[in-house]
Design a protein around this motif. Structure first.
Motif, short mmCIF file in Angstrom:
data_model
loop_
_atom_site.label_atom_id
_atom_site.label_comp_id
_atom_site.label_asym_id
_atom_site.label_seq_id
_atom_site.Cartn_x
_atom_site.Cartn_y
_atom_site.Cartn_z
N GLN A 82 0.83 -1.21 0.00
CA GLN A 82 0.00 0.00 0.00
C GLN A 82 0.86 1.25 0.00
O GLN A 82 0.54 2.24 -0.68
CB GLN A 82 -0.93 0.00 1.22
N LEU A 83 1.97 1.23 0.74
CA LEU A 83 2.88 2.37 0.75
C LEU A 83 3.49 2.59 -0.63
O LEU A 83 3.65 3.73 -1.08
CB LEU A 83 3.99 2.15 1.78
N SER A 84 3.80 1.48 -1.30
CA SER A 84 4.34 1.59 -2.65
C SER A 84 3.33 2.22 -3.60
O SER A 84 3.68 3.09 -4.42
CB SER A 84 4.74 0.20 -3.16
N ASN A 85 2.06 1.80 -3.47
CA ASN A 85 1.01 2.36 -4.32
C ASN A 85 0.81 3.85 -4.04
O ASN A 85 0.64 4.66 -4.96
CB ASN A 85 -0.31 1.62 -4.10
N LEU A 86 0.81 4.21 -2.75
CA LEU A 86 0.65 5.62 -2.38
C LEU A 86 1.82 6.45 -2.88
O LEU A 86 1.63 7.56 -3.40
CB LEU A 86 0.55 5.75 -0.86
N ASN A 87 3.02 5.90 -2.75
CA ASN A 87 4.20 6.62 -3.20
C ASN A 87 4.15 6.86 -4.71
O ASN A 87 4.50 7.94 -5.20
CB ASN A 87 5.45 5.84 -2.83
N GLN A 88 3.68 5.84 -5.44
CA GLN A 88 3.56 5.98 -6.89
C GLN A 88 2.53 7.04 -7.25
O GLN A 88 2.75 7.87 -8.15
CB GLN A 88 3.17 4.64 -7.51
N GLN A 89 1.38 7.04 -6.52
CA GLN A 89 0.34 8.03 -6.78
C GLN A 89 0.84 9.44 -6.45
O GLN A 89 0.58 10.40 -7.19
CB GLN A 89 -0.91 7.72 -5.95
N ILE A 90 1.54 9.57 -5.32
CA ILE A 90 2.08 10.87 -4.93
C ILE A 90 3.07 11.37 -5.98
O ILE A 90 3.05 12.54 -6.37
CB ILE A 90 2.75 10.78 -3.55
N TYR A 139 0.16 8.45 3.86
CA TYR A 139 1.41 7.69 3.71
C TYR A 139 2.18 7.67 5.02
O TYR A 139 2.65 6.62 5.48
CB TYR A 139 2.27 8.31 2.60
N ASN A 140 2.31 8.85 5.63
CA ASN A 140 3.07 8.94 6.88
C ASN A 140 2.40 8.16 8.01
O ASN A 140 3.07 7.51 8.82
CB ASN A 140 3.26 10.40 7.28
N LEU A 141 1.06 8.23 8.07
CA LEU A 141 0.34 7.48 9.10
C LEU A 141 0.52 5.97 8.91
O LEU A 141 0.75 5.23 9.86
CB LEU A 141 -1.15 7.84 9.07
N LEU A 142 0.42 5.55 7.64
CA LEU A 142 0.57 4.12 7.34
C LEU A 142 2.00 3.68 7.59
O LEU A 142 2.24 2.57 8.08
CB LEU A 142 0.18 3.84 5.89
N ALA A 143 2.97 4.55 7.26
CA ALA A 143 4.37 4.21 7.51
C ALA A 143 4.63 4.05 9.00
O ALA A 143 5.35 3.13 9.42
CB ALA A 143 5.29 5.30 6.94
N VAL A 178 -3.30 19.82 -5.13
CA VAL A 178 -2.34 20.05 -4.04
C VAL A 178 -2.89 19.48 -2.73
O VAL A 178 -2.20 18.80 -1.98
CB VAL A 178 -2.04 21.55 -3.88
N ALA A 179 -4.19 19.78 -2.47
CA ALA A 179 -4.83 19.28 -1.25
C ALA A 179 -4.88 17.74 -1.26
O ALA A 179 -4.68 17.10 -0.23
CB ALA A 179 -6.24 19.85 -1.14
N GLN A 180 -5.14 17.17 -2.45
CA GLN A 180 -5.19 15.72 -2.57
C GLN A 180 -3.83 15.12 -2.26
O GLN A 180 -3.73 14.09 -1.55
CB GLN A 180 -5.63 15.34 -3.98
N VAL A 181 -2.76 15.73 -2.78
CA VAL A 181 -1.41 15.23 -2.53
C VAL A 181 -1.06 15.34 -1.05
O VAL A 181 -0.45 14.43 -0.46
CB VAL A 181 -0.39 15.98 -3.39
N LYS A 182 -1.49 16.44 -0.42
CA LYS A 182 -1.24 16.59 1.02
C LYS A 182 -1.92 15.48 1.81
O LYS A 182 -1.35 14.93 2.76
CB LYS A 182 -1.73 17.97 1.49
#
Length: 326
Positions: free
Chosen positions: A226-234, A295-299, A285-289
């Motif tokens: 999931q972190l990988s997917n989020l990182n790719q989306q970000i 991401y940080n919470l999941l990490a 921008v808000a979506q990326v935030k």
């Protein structure tokens, strides 16, 4: 994760001790008698034997080898633990069975499985040549059938072959199959009945503590995906923002030029479209935030679970922790 000791002894004479049928040669019978003379087993060892539902013969082996639960220092000395592998128990020829004491209640089952595992080493060492040939054949056959659907067995076999030599594999698999694997072939299942009143009990113990590690490994793996997917989306959204920012900056420069040169009609006609793009940009921008926050919470969650897993590994490792230099 486990490294075990093993040996082979041959036996031939039948004697009766404590209601169990023991296969011993004369020398072994005398040796056992002296080993049990004035011996009083540790109540914790007795309790584990009860929990494992050992037969009288299996219990005899546990007592003859003066099975002990030990702290890290004593265990490492008796088992000669010198490398960084995790050792839970060992059987030292003509001396005893030693089990590393694990106190974390989450890991209930490790001591029970280890006692059963090491007892089976002692049992294997007392098989007669004829029995040894027969048992080895059953173990190899069962292992060959199971390895395709049980990758852990294949991993253990490779580790034992690497660390203790190919000759250790059948001995170790004899203990592994008996103490940890359900649904064995009928002939092998029947063979293990001489050691366990109900072998499913010890297998349940094995599954119980292994689940503590497996559940965390599974969750960490899921979180990593999931972190990988989020990182790719970000990363994708950030690239879009960079492109949009460049376009909006250029368009804003054009609008400012139109306004400063008095071309108000052209300026006013382009402002709504520009503002719509700015709104879309700010929305992204808000979506990326939000994605970064998630991401940080999941990490943090993932790292917390990984720390739990590492702590559990420390609980079953007798190796001392390293210290940092100043």
């Amino acid at each position: 994760m486990r490294k075990r000791r093993f040996w082979i002894e041959l036996t031939i004479l039948v004697v009766i001790v404590g209601g169990g049928l023991l296969v011993l040669n004369k020398h072994q019978a005398v040796n056992d008698w002296f080993r049990l003379l004035d011996y009083h087993p540790d109540p914790n060892v007795v309790a584990i034997a009860d929990q494992d539902m050992l037969t009288p013969y299996a219990r005899h082996l546990v007592y003859v080898y003066h099975t002990q639960l030990e702290d890290a220092s004593t265990f490492n000395q008796n088992c000669k633990v010198t490398d960084q592998s995790i050792v839970l128990g060992c059987t030292v020829v003509n001396k005893g069975i030693y089990i590393y004491q694990v106190s974390d209640p989450q890991l209930n089952g490790i001591e029970q499985v280890t006692e059963a595992y090491e007892m089976l080493h002692a049992a294997y060492a007392r098989l007669s040549p004829t029995e040894l040939t027969k048992v080895n054949s059953m173990v190899v056959s069962a292992y060959t059938q199971l390895e395709a659907t049980n990758p852990t067995l294949k991993t253990e076999e490779q580790e034992y072959a690497s660390t203790e030599g190919p000759g250790a594999v059948v001995n170790e698999m004899h203990s592994t199959l008996g103490a940890e694997v359900a649904n064995l072939p009928p002939n092998l299942e029947n063979y293990y009945k001489q050691y366990f009143e109900d072998r499913s009990v010890i297998v349940d113990f094995a599954n119980q503590y292994q689940a503590v590690f497996n559940s965390r490994k599974t969750q960490v793996a899921a979180d990593d995906q999931q972190l990988s997917n989020l990182n790719q989306q970000i990363s994708t959204d950030q690239a879009t923002l960079n492109t949009e920012l460049s376009s909006l900056t250029s368009q804003q420069t054009e609008l400012n030029t139109l306004k400063s040169s008095g071309q108000f009609e052209s300026y006013n006609s382009q402002v709504p479209g520009f503002n719509a793009k700015v709104d879309a940009y700010n929305s992204l921008v808000a979506q990326v935030k939000d994605l970064v926050t998630n991401y940080n919470l999941l990490a943090d969650q993932r790292n917390s679970i990984a720390l739990e897993e590492n702590q559990l590994v420390k609980e079953i490792s007798s190796q001392p922790s390293t210290l940092s230099t100043q």
